[in-house]
Design a protein around this motif. Structure first.
Motif, short mmCIF file in Angstrom:
data_model
loop_
_atom_site.label_atom_id
_atom_site.label_comp_id
_atom_site.label_asym_id
_atom_site.label_seq_id
_atom_site.Cartn_x
_atom_site.Cartn_y
_atom_site.Cartn_z
N GLY A 1 -5.63 -8.69 9.92
CA GLY A 1 -3.87 -7.68 8.85
C GLY A 1 -2.65 -9.35 8.28
O GLY A 1 -1.67 -8.09 8.37
N SER A 2 -2.96 -9.83 8.67
CA SER A 2 -1.80 -10.36 8.01
C SER A 2 -1.84 -10.51 6.33
O SER A 2 -1.35 -10.87 5.79
N GLY A 3 -3.18 -9.83 5.75
CA GLY A 3 -3.12 -10.32 3.87
C GLY A 3 -3.86 -10.48 3.09
O GLY A 3 -3.98 -10.05 2.12
N LYS A 4 -5.03 -11.28 3.84
CA LYS A 4 -5.70 -12.24 3.72
C LYS A 4 -6.58 -11.44 2.13
O LYS A 4 -6.69 -11.98 1.37
N SER A 5 -7.56 -9.57 3.00
CA SER A 5 -8.68 -9.57 2.21
C SER A 5 -7.79 -8.78 0.96
O SER A 5 -7.80 -8.63 -0.41
N THR A 6 -6.49 -8.52 1.17
CA THR A 6 -5.46 -7.62 -0.14
C THR A 6 -5.23 -9.21 -1.32
O THR A 6 -5.17 -8.34 -2.87
N TYR B 1 0.99 -0.77 -0.32
CA TYR B 1 0.39 0.43 -0.16
C TYR B 1 0.87 1.00 -0.45
O TYR B 1 1.78 1.14 0.86
#
Ligand SMILES: Nc1ncnc2c1ncn2[C@@H]1O[C@H](COP(=O)(O)OP(=O)(O)O)[C@@H](O)[C@H]1O
Ligand SMILES: [Mg+2]
Length: 241
Positions: A41-46, A13
């Motif tokens: 916050g581990s990056g799943k949605s990204t 980001y």
């Protein structure tokens, strides 16, 4: 058979100190049910948005092959964590018809697909209701049905049950598993219970793949702890899988 490949995808980001998604490789094919477990916050949605083609990775590539669908549609659907972001129409029925209208399905086939899905997802009685008036569980089920009617080659789910009570969680899990017969599924979740019946389980930590294996391998309490994920209640290991 269709394939969805994520090859060395990374995403940063703007302005953030490190990558949200860091050099991830995932291979998915039709009929495979893959669960990706990761703490907040581990990056799943990204990663979900990258896999669904909604976000372009800074580096690496997403390759989709073998989808024999409609021109103008990638064949990859995504179920958002919050169904309010997904449901935009005035009725449940319109919600199911919308995507099919967009890909230009002939009206006769569109109506029969919508009717079948309303029945299969037990939404017929509320077909004329506005999605705004529904419970969270019914909203999520409506969103899932609206993707199912599209007959996607791949479905990416971003914490699809996190708002739901146990009744609706069980129901949505059942429907998702049914879909894995005809589509490749990539389900991002913080809940290890969602992974019990997966073909493959991946663990995500700080944007990197930190675990990979069968449910029997990855759902071991100590491996979940390393991922920052709560253990599965009454887990008895491989015997249960
Ligand atoms: N729009 C954004 N701008 C800046 N940083 C973001 C944005 N969205 C997410 N992040 C950061 O990227 C990392 C991964 O977030 P996310 O993909 O939402 O993880 P998860 O879905 O697993 O909670 C987190 O550190 C988060 O703070
Ligand atoms: Mg998320």
């Amino acid at each position: 058979m269709a394939r969805l490949e994520l090859n060395h995808v990374s995403y940063n980001y703007p302005g953030s100190p490190g990558p949200a998604v860091d050099d991830i490789n995932i291979n998915l094919e039709t009929g495979r049910f893959v669960v990706l477990l990761g703490a907040n916050g581990s990056g799943k949605s990204t990663l979900a948005r990258i896999a669904a083609g909604l976000l372009k990775p800074d580096s690496g590539e997403v390759i989709l092959t073998g989808f024999q669908g409609h021109p103008g549609w990638s064949g990859v659907g995504m179920l958002f964590q919050n169904p309010d972001e997904q449901l935009l129409k005035h009725s449940v029925e319109a919600e199911l018809a919308w995507g099919l209208e967009n890909i230009g399905l002939p009206p006769g086939e569109m109506h029969s697909r919508v009717r079948e899905a309303l029945e299969e997802y037990e939404l017929s009685d509320i077909a004329d209701n506005s999605p705004d008036t529904l419970s969270d569980g019914m909203k999520q089920l409506t969103a899932l049905a609206s993707l199912a009617v599209m007959r996607p080659a791949f479905l990416v789910l971003d914490e699809a049950t996190s708002f739901l009570d146990p009744y609706w969680t069980a129901k949505v899990r059942r429907k998702v598993r049914q879909m894995s017969g005809t589509a490749g599924l990539l389900w991002m979740t913080t809940d290890a219970e969602d992974a019990v019946e997966a073909d493959r389980v991946l663990g995500l930590k700080n944007g990197r793949l930190a675990a990979e294996g069968t449910p029997g391998e990855v759902l071991q309490p100590e491996r979940l702890e390393a991922l920052g994920i709560e253990p599965v209640a009454d887990w008895v290991g491989d015997d249960e899988v």
